[in-house]
Design an enzyme around this catalytic site. Structure first.
Site, mmCIF file in Angstrom:
data_model
loop_
_atom_site.group_PDB
_atom_site.id
_atom_site.type_symbol
_atom_site.label_atom_id
_atom_site.label_comp_id
_atom_site.label_asym_id
_atom_site.label_seq_id
_atom_site.Cartn_x
_atom_site.Cartn_y
_atom_site.Cartn_z
ATOM 1 N N CYS A 1 1.866 2.898 41.202
ATOM 2 C CA CYS A 1 2.443 3.302 39.905
ATOM 3 C C CYS A 1 3.448 4.447 40.089
ATOM 4 O O CYS A 1 3.105 5.528 40.578
ATOM 5 C CB CYS A 1 1.320 3.719 38.961
ATOM 6 S SG CYS A 1 1.850 4.665 37.526
ATOM 7 N N CYS B 1 2.571 7.612 38.211
ATOM 8 C CA CYS B 1 1.474 8.322 38.872
ATOM 9 C C CYS B 1 2.003 9.168 40.024
ATOM 10 O O CYS B 1 1.580 10.309 40.231
ATOM 11 C CB CYS B 1 0.444 7.328 39.394
ATOM 12 S SG CYS B 1 -0.253 6.224 38.130
ATOM 13 N N CYS C 1 20.643 2.215 37.691
ATOM 14 C CA CYS C 1 19.595 1.211 37.435
ATOM 15 C C CYS C 1 19.846 -0.062 38.243
ATOM 16 O O CYS C 1 20.869 -0.734 38.077
ATOM 17 C CB CYS C 1 19.552 0.914 35.937
ATOM 18 S SG CYS C 1 18.648 -0.586 35.498
ATOM 19 N N CYS D 1 20.159 -3.205 36.100
ATOM 20 C CA CYS D 1 21.462 -3.254 35.430
ATOM 21 C C CYS D 1 22.533 -3.800 36.386
ATOM 22 O O CYS D 1 23.393 -4.600 35.979
ATOM 23 C CB CYS D 1 21.870 -1.862 34.942
ATOM 24 S SG CYS D 1 20.678 -1.081 33.835
#
Length: 494
Positions: free
Chosen positions: A55, A58, A403, A406
């Site tokens: 994660c 996390c 990104c 993107c």
């Protein structure tokens, strides 16, 4: 267990102590299915992070969580559970997303942690969780020490241990202790200097924020219930002009808020910090009934936000405060006139704001000089003209330059625009959402986010939730567009 662990050399704390038992790396305890229940029960209060190793959020939280654990060592232990290795424990406590933080008391799930996730924020929040729900005050010195605090204090004065109102007060304190500080006494004489002659609850605002413009101690006069006491605290705890911090920002920024940013430091220079606050309060008191709230903040705590959201650099304003207004709708304004010591410039700024004469601040890239490509480049300053053109159907992508998703979408999105280029009724557009303010009505939390603004219905933009292939976009536009689309120069039937 705590005393046993203290005997082990630090180097050995990174290995398994015994089968199925606690592992400690650094100062964060690692718990699992085999040992969670009995180890959690050993601690009066404990903050537990449920996480997954893969994660990203996390991983981002981990350094702050570790730092907080070190600073809270001996006060409140911090622990973590790897839900990929201990699914039973995570399932029992309803963990469905990562990271999930929960507060445990004597091994029982007491509440979700909804405080800040910075190291400072975690430390500040969890220190409030240590000890009883409400501190017992026995002497006047106890009372003075308790209310002489950086945060506000809620104190109940009761006639004896069997008081029904005391029981309700303690019940309310157990529910709200994560957010407020509570204390109580059954010695009514402790309240005499504050005019308490019957069972009463008082709200003490922080001494550093004491001002002639408002009361420092407020009396709660209703019958005590959790609901009535929560409402009283919520409505009064911040006062006319609170100190905005990273810990209380979310509570304060849900309203129309004027903030004065300057070199505020209540630890080293409380008198100097209140110099400008008093001027904000003096002027603000003239506009108190018009729905605008006021705050002061240390500019050094919000350097990135001020630059990102208001285009203000660390040196703007010099030694003088610079002032912003942000409304709950997200509209932003900045006071460009220098903050004068008599407060007249702030007064003029507020008069212009309430008269509707101020121009909103919009973060925007320059409008492109050339914009003839198939994908129209939109910036905040051109958003109204292009996206909200009432005659056009507009599909707009909000992206971030960094990104990866993107970048993967870019050639497909360009191909879509090329296929629809001859259709004058449809615009395919994109906007860098990191360099431009996103208008109200478009909820952009991740990238890319795509919206469709239909001609004649610009107040009802729709989020595009489909696949990112050219054929999927075209299928969507055939269904949603107000005009029959022309694809590759050929008008398509719906």
């Amino acid at each position: 267990m705590a005393s046993f662990l203290s005997l082990i050399p630090p180097l050995l704390l990174s290995v398994l102590i015994f089968s199925g038992a606690v592992v400690a790396r650094g100062d964060v305890l690692e718990l699992g299915d085999a040992d969670f229940d009995y180890l959690a029960a050993e601690h009066e209060t404990m903050l537990v992070k449920f996480y997954a190793p893969w994660c990203g959020h996390c991983k981002k939280l981990a350094p702050d969580f570790e730092t907080a654990a070190t600073r809270l060592k001996g006060t409140v232990p911090l622990a973590k559970v790897d839900c990929t290795a201990s699914p039973d424990t995570c399932g029992r406590f309803g963990v469905t997303g990562y990271p999930t933080l929960k507060i445990f008391r004597n091994g029982e799930d007491a509440s979700s942690y909804d405080g800040p996730r910075s190291a400072d924020g975690i430390v500040h929040f969890m220190k409030k969780q240590a000890g009883p729900n409400s501190v017992t005050l026995r002497r006047e010195a106890d009372l003075e020490a308790f209310v002489n605090h950086f945060d506000a204090s809620v104190v109940g004065f009761f006639s004896g241990p069997n008081s029904g109102q005391l029981a309700e007060f303690l019940k309310a304190a157990s529910v709200m202790r994560e957010h407020f500080r509570f204390a109580h006494t059954i010695d009514m004489t402790l309240g005499l200097k504050h005019g308490v002659d019957t069972e009463r609850v008082l709200l003490f605002r922080p001494p550093r924020l004491s001002s002639k413009f408002e009361e420092s101690v407020l009396r709660f006069t209703e019958t005590i219930t959790t609901h009535t006491l929560r409402r009283f605290i919520r409505d009064n705890i911040f006062g006319m002009c609170p100190h905005l911090t990273n810990e209380n920002r979310d509570k304060l920024k849900g309203q129309d808020l004027l903030t004065a940013y300057y070199d505020l430091d209540y630890l080293q220079n409380p008198k100097g910090s209140n110099y400008w606050r008093n001027r904000v309060m003096k002027v603000g008191s003239q506009f108190a009934s018009q729905g605008l709230s006021f705050a002061v903040a240390n500019r050094r705590d919000f350097v990135d936000e001020l630059e990102e959201e208001f285009g203000l650099g660390a040196s703007d304003g010099g030694d003088l405060p610079f002032v912003t207004i942000r409304t709950r709708q997200g509209f932003k304004y900045t006071m460009r006139e220098e903050f004068t010591r008599d407060g007249k410039s702030l007064e003029r700024f507020l008069e212009d704001y309430f008269a509707g004469r101020l121009k909103r601040y919009i973060k925007s890239e320059p409008i492109p000089e050339k914009n003839k490509g198939p994908v129209k480049v939109v910036v905040a300053e051109s958003f109204e003209e292009i996206v909200n053109d009432p005659e056009k159907d507009v599909l707009i992508e909000f992206y971030a330059p960094w990104c990866g998703h993107c970048k993967s979408l870019e050639p497909k999105y360009k191909e879509l625009a090329e296929q629809l280029y001859s259709d004058s009724n449809i615009v395919i557009a994109k906007m860098d959402a990191t360099a431009n303010d996103v208008p109200q009505g478009f909820d952009v939390q991740g990238f890319p986010t795509i919206y469709f603004a239909q001609a004649g219905k610009k107040d009802q933009p729709k989020r595009y939730e489909g696949a990112h292939e050219v054929k999927d976009f075209i299928k969507y536009l055939k269904r949603e567009a107000s005009h029959v689309p022309v694809v590759s120069g050929v008008r398509e039937d719906l």
